[in-house]
Every structure is written in C-alpha cells, then in structure tokens.
Motif scaffolding. Structure first.
Motif, PDB file in Angstrom:
ATOM      1  N   ASN A 122      32.924  39.414 122.714  1.00 20.70           N
ATOM      2  CA  ASN A 122      31.830  38.743 123.409  1.00 20.70           C
ATOM      3  C   ASN A 122      31.159  37.635 122.609  1.00 20.70           C
ATOM      4  N   GLY A 123      31.289  37.658 121.304  1.00 23.03           N
ATOM      5  CA  GLY A 123      30.582  36.695 120.480  1.00 23.03           C
ATOM      6  C   GLY A 123      29.086  36.979 120.478  1.00 23.03           C
ATOM      7  N   ASN A 124      28.317  36.056 119.922  1.00 22.22           N
ATOM      8  CA  ASN A 124      26.869  36.167 119.909  1.00 22.22           C
ATOM      9  C   ASN A 124      26.309  34.762 120.089  1.00 22.22           C
ATOM     10  N   PRO A 125      25.857  34.450 121.298  1.00 22.19           N
ATOM     11  CA  PRO A 125      25.384  33.080 121.541  1.00 22.19           C
ATOM     12  C   PRO A 125      24.123  32.728 120.757  1.00 22.19           C
TER      13      PRO A 125
ATOM     14  N   ILE B 253      36.426  35.470 119.503  1.00 18.79           N
ATOM     15  CA  ILE B 253      37.755  35.085 119.017  1.00 18.79           C
ATOM     16  C   ILE B 253      38.871  35.706 119.841  1.00 18.79           C
ATOM     17  N   CYS B 254      38.538  36.652 120.709  1.00 18.00           N
ATOM     18  CA  CYS B 254      39.584  37.327 121.480  1.00 18.00           C
ATOM     19  C   CYS B 254      40.197  36.442 122.550  1.00 18.00           C
ATOM     20  N   GLN B 255      39.555  35.335 122.870  1.00 18.70           N
ATOM     21  CA  GLN B 255      40.154  34.405 123.820  1.00 18.70           C
ATOM     22  C   GLN B 255      41.381  33.722 123.212  1.00 18.70           C
ATOM     23  N   GLN B 256      41.362  33.532 121.912  1.00 19.49           N
ATOM     24  CA  GLN B 256      42.486  32.904 121.232  1.00 19.49           C
ATOM     25  C   GLN B 256      43.440  33.934 120.629  1.00 19.49           C
ATOM     26  N   PHE B 257      42.902  34.991 120.049  1.00 24.33           N
ATOM     27  CA  PHE B 257      43.705  35.992 119.347  1.00 24.33           C
ATOM     28  C   PHE B 257      43.772  37.281 120.188  1.00 24.33           C
ATOM     29  N   GLY B 258      44.464  37.213 121.308  1.00 21.10           N
ATOM     30  CA  GLY B 258      44.518  38.340 122.240  1.00 21.10           C
ATOM     31  C   GLY B 258      45.246  39.550 121.691  1.00 21.10           C
ATOM     32  N   ASP B 259      46.394  39.351 121.041  1.00 15.98           N
ATOM     33  CA  ASP B 259      47.155  40.479 120.502  1.00 15.98           C
ATOM     34  C   ASP B 259      46.403  41.162 119.361  1.00 15.98           C
ATOM     35  N   PHE B 260      45.768  40.369 118.526  1.00 15.21           N
ATOM     36  CA  PHE B 260      44.972  40.929 117.433  1.00 15.21           C
ATOM     37  C   PHE B 260      43.851  41.801 117.980  1.00 15.21           C
ATOM     38  N   CYS B 261      43.143  41.304 118.965  1.00 14.18           N
ATOM     39  CA  CYS B 261      42.030  42.062 119.539  1.00 14.18           C
ATOM     40  C   CYS B 261      42.512  43.315 120.257  1.00 14.18           C
ATOM     41  N   GLN B 262      43.679  43.242 120.870  1.00 18.06           N
ATOM     42  CA  GLN B 262      44.242  44.413 121.540  1.00 18.06           C
ATOM     43  C   GLN B 262      44.545  45.513 120.528  1.00 18.06           C
TER      44      GLN B 262
END
Length: 140
Positions: free
Chosen positions: A91-94, A101-110
C-alpha cells in the motif's frame, strides 16, 4: 522468504532494479528468527520423546512449555514485523511519500506475503501446542 528475489530491467540490461529479502532488515530478522524456531523444533524432539515415554515426568514437560512460549513469542513478533513491511510494500504510505513497490515487484511481494501468512499459521499451531502441553502438564 529466503528465496524472495526479483530483478526488473530499466531501459537497458545494464541498469536494473532488484528487490530481495536482504534489502530489508526486517526480512533478514524474519529469516534468522524462523531459522532459530526451526532449529528449536528439531532440538526439542528428544524432550518430546521423553515426555511420551515417561508421561509422569513433569520437568521435561515444563521445559517444553516454557520453551514453546518463548518460541511463540519470537514467531509472533517476527511475523508482525514482517507483516508491517509487507503492508507498506503493498500500500505504501502517502504521508511519507513511500510508494508501493508491489506494483513493480509482483513476484517478490507474492513470495514475501506467503512467508508472512505461513508464519502466522505457525503462530496459531504453536498456541494450540502450548494449550495442549499445559493441559497435559496439569493432568499429571
């Protein structure tokens, strides 16, 4: 968690972005603590066998109960710390301009999310184990 790693190319193959568990101190703590918990489980097997063979021996049961309580505390703390970082990754922190970062690094976050879920399930199993051990200690 230990195998969570992903590399993304950026314009050229020479310039790449990489995400790995060792980039986050919390994830390093997670890997080390879970390794300690796994080692404890292997080392506690002889005590468990003694309590099965001699059900009236209270000392090994008490040692296991106290040790299991310490291990469940360690597992809970490490799972909660890693869950907080996974939440930030998703989610980040606005307020602080931290982007997810999960939008770019999907496999890592999974992979990281799966490890945190597995640790949370382990916490539940440890709590059940402690309750069963306490009931068995009280009976004898």
């Amino acid at each position: 968690m230990y195998t969570a790693e992903e590399t993304l190319p950026f314009f050229t193959q020479f310039l790449q972005f990489q995400a790995g568990y060792d980039d986050f101190a919390t994830f390093q703590f997670f890997v080390i603590a879970i390794a300690m918990v796994a080692s404890y489980l292997v080392l506690s097997l002889p005590f468990s066998i003694v309590t099965i063979i001699r059900p009236l021996a209270a000392a090994p049961r008490l040692i296991l109960l106290v040790s299991d309580t310490v291990v469940v505390t360690l597992t809970t703390s490490v799972a909660a710390a890693a869950a907080a970082i996974v939440y930030l990754a998703h989610n980040g922190n606005p307020n602080t301009n931290w982007l997810p970062i999960c939008q770019q690094f999907g496999d890592f976050c999974q992979a990281v999310s799966s490890a945190v879920v597995a640790a949370s399930i382990a916490v539940v199993f440890f709590i059940v184990l402690i309750v069963i051990s306490a009931i068995a200690l009280k009976r004898h």
